[in-house]
Design an enzyme around this catalytic site. Structure first.
Site, mmCIF file in Angstrom:
data_model
loop_
_atom_site.group_PDB
_atom_site.id
_atom_site.type_symbol
_atom_site.label_atom_id
_atom_site.label_comp_id
_atom_site.label_asym_id
_atom_site.label_seq_id
_atom_site.Cartn_x
_atom_site.Cartn_y
_atom_site.Cartn_z
ATOM 1 N N ILE A 1 11.943 -13.940 -17.098
ATOM 2 C CA ILE A 1 12.184 -12.927 -18.125
ATOM 3 C C ILE A 1 13.614 -13.062 -18.619
ATOM 4 C CG2 ILE A 1 12.928 -11.153 -16.460
ATOM 5 C CD1 ILE A 1 11.416 -9.093 -18.218
ATOM 6 N N CYS B 1 0.852 -1.178 0.000
ATOM 7 C CA CYS B 1 0.000 0.000 0.000
ATOM 8 C C CYS B 1 0.889 1.229 0.000
ATOM 9 C CB CYS B 1 -0.914 0.013 1.227
ATOM 10 S SG CYS B 1 -2.099 -1.348 1.282
ATOM 11 N N ARG C 1 -4.786 2.060 -1.083
ATOM 12 C CA ARG C 1 -4.928 0.662 -0.680
ATOM 13 C C ARG C 1 -4.833 -0.316 -1.843
ATOM 14 N NH1 ARG C 1 -9.870 -2.791 2.178
ATOM 15 N NH2 ARG C 1 -8.484 -4.387 3.037
#
Length: 557
Positions: free
Chosen positions: A287, A2, A49
């Site tokens: 990746i 958050c 949030r």
């Protein structure tokens, strides 16, 4: 994951200052609240949030019926919140894990509260009865926290530096912009507050030291005895660290490079997800570029553990195109951090755009705990290796932990790092130094030995030689440091390098690649070069470049 933000007193246009809170909106894409605290004239708390637990009732700033004088903003995950409720008999209003902080504070104060928390966190807790505010950050600094300070007074706080830039142009007594500082990990600070919202430092201290056993009732606390199997303890503790982090109402995935650390975490995650009743397949993500050894190794691991695997293939141009936005995301100009972070940033972007996983496991922290870097093979003594590992752990919040937090948060994801579990790290660091050393020319020998023969991973993966992340995603004949170094050559002249110390008196760059990164950093964060206290460096090596591939003992004993 958050974003927390707060304003305490100070001069200026409050509405304009509060708009700075929107610069960290990426950290919490699900909802946003900005709330003034009426007890003080210039006090505002903000919260972005990312909803992971108790989506209905977990919004912040949080207040509960029993203690309406307490206001909480927390960026974190508290894994033992249910145990703490039962242990102390707390009557909680919500199922949100962060609510436990309010009850712990009311019972014993901020230091007591922080000592009881098994998790990662950075929080602001405001007590209007006592007219005080306190700040705390977890042991390794997994969750970030920065403040604008004027002498001992905190003017504003944010999860990221960008949320504080430009808020205060100058102090009352001069034309120097107030300093932006990182809040120290493992510490708490308590401030008195005036009616105008101004803060005065009252108390500060450390609630947990790296290597110390936690004070809360841990799930498993082994003690060394002559007959104890420390290899079994390592296995049990790391698995417990993975298990406790399964707490989530959102889909869970895992970064998977094919190296030892991420492979162990991915394997333990898929194993324990099934035990925990998770019915969806765990998604894993790798990746790399053409010729990347990581891509091939990750595929072997994914096939072995049965994950739903995703590969992101890049070109050198993809790498170069993402450098500037990665530096803005990171808020750092450290050379090796940026090299690896570009890949983390692009992978997190893929996860956010193309999949539905939100909680992401990572193998970060293992190299620092288990002496995983190649240069540890050249440590002159057990004591030197131990001290170097502890130094890296103390500085982790400025480098790999910063990288994994910012690159995932930039795309609304939450990262979880089992290798930095309190109980696992404290136990591992308590083992005799000679056990934790590189052995037979193999780094992280003890960790590999603990899982060898268990079938959790293919043995070729378990004993795969160390690759730095920014190295393993690129081909050996065209490493990341070569691509970025050549790119910087076209951006930075010899004359610019000759004047580097004058241009950047704080931490002047030593290479053209470093100069280019610093230029980009200063464009977004002018005059904030002192945010980086040190650069990431290795020891006992003949190379000036932090890439493992430049070291003489790369893939050798």
């Amino acid at each position: 994951m958050c974003g927390i933000w707060a304003l305490f007193g100070g001069d200026g246009n409050v509405a304009e200052q509060c708009s700075c809170a929107l610069k960290i909106a990426h950290r919490g894409p699900d909802s946003f609240r900005l709330e003034s605290v009426r007890h003080f004239e210039r006090c505002v708390l903000g919260f972005h949030r990312l909803c992971i637990n108790d989506g209905e009732h977990g919004m912040q700033p949080m207040r509960v019926r029993r203690y309406p004088h307490l206001w909480l903003c927390c960026n974190g995950e508290i894994y033992n919140h249910k145990q703490l409720r039962d242990q102390f008999g707390f009557d909680c209003d919500t199922d949100c894990d962060c609510e436990i902080i309010i009850h712990l504070y009311e019972k014993g104060g901020v230091q007591f509260a922080a000592e009881q928390l098994d998790g990662v966190f950075a929080f602001i807790l405001l007590d209007t009865n006592k007219k005080q505010v306190c700040f705390t950050r977890d042991t390794f600094g997994v969750r970030p926290l920065f403040s604008v300070t004027e002498r001992d007074s905190v003017l504003a706080v944010s999860s990221e530096v960008k949320g504080l830039m430009g808020m205060f142009k100058k102090t009352k007594n001069g034309d120097v912009e107030p300093a932006i500082k990182a809040f120290p990990p493992g510490c708490y600070k308590l401030y008195d507050m005036s009616k105008e919202g101004r803060t005065t430092l009252k108390e500060h201290g450390r609630f947990h030291e790296i290597g110390d056993m936690p004070k809360y009732n841990a799930l498993f606390k082994p003690h060394m005895t002559p007959n104890q199997d420390h290899l079994e303890a390592i296995r049990l503790l790391l698995e417990a660290a993975v298990q406790k982090r399964l707490m989530s109402e959102r889909r869970i995935g895992c970064l998977l490079s094919g190296g030892l650390d991420s492979s162990l975490i991915a394997a333990l995650l898929t194993k324990n997800a099934r035990k925990a009743g998770i019915t969806y397949p765990i998604q894993t993500y790798s990746i790399g570029m053409e010729g990347s050894p990581d891509i091939a190794a990750a595929k072997k691991v994914a096939d072995h553990i049965g994950s739903e695997h995703h590969e992101v293939r890049l070109t050198p141009q993809d790498l170069l195109d993402a450098v500037e936005e990665t530096i803005y995301c990171l808020e750092s100009y450290d050379l090796i951090t940026i090299r690896g972070s570009v890949y983390n940033y692009l992978l997190a972007r893929y996860i956010q755009r193309e999949t539905d996983s939100v909680v992401i496991y990572s193998g970060e922290g293992s190299d620092e705990v288990t002496h995983g870097y190649i240069y540890f093979k050249k440590a002159p003594s057990d004591e030197a290796a131990d001290e170097e590992g502890r130094r890296l752990l103390r500085e982790l919040y400025m480098f790999d932990v910063l990288r994994t937090d910012r690159t995932t948060a930039a795309h609304g994801l939450e990262v979880r790092v089992p290798f930095l579990d309190h109980t696992f790290t404290s136990y591992y660091l308590s083992l005799p130094m000679e056990l934790r050393r590189a052995r037979d020319g193999i780094e992280k020998y003890l960790l590999r030995e603990a899982f060898s023969g268990t079938g959790l991973l293919p043995e070729e993966i378990l004993w795969r030689p160390k690759e730095g992340f920014s190295d393993g995603v690129s081909a050996e004949n065209n490493s990341t440091h070569m691509m970025l170094g050549n790119f910087a050559q076209s951006k930075v002249t010899d004359e610019m390098m000759a004047n580097a110390k004058k241009t950047f008196p704080t931490n002047p760059p030593k290479t053209k690649e470093g100069y280019y990164y610093r230029q980009v950093f200063e464009r977004y964060f002018p005059g904030k070069g002192d945010l980086m206290l040190v650069n990431w460096t290795s020891k006992w090596t003949n190379s000036d470049d932090p890439s493992a591939r430049t070291q003489s003992n790369y893939k050798s004993s």
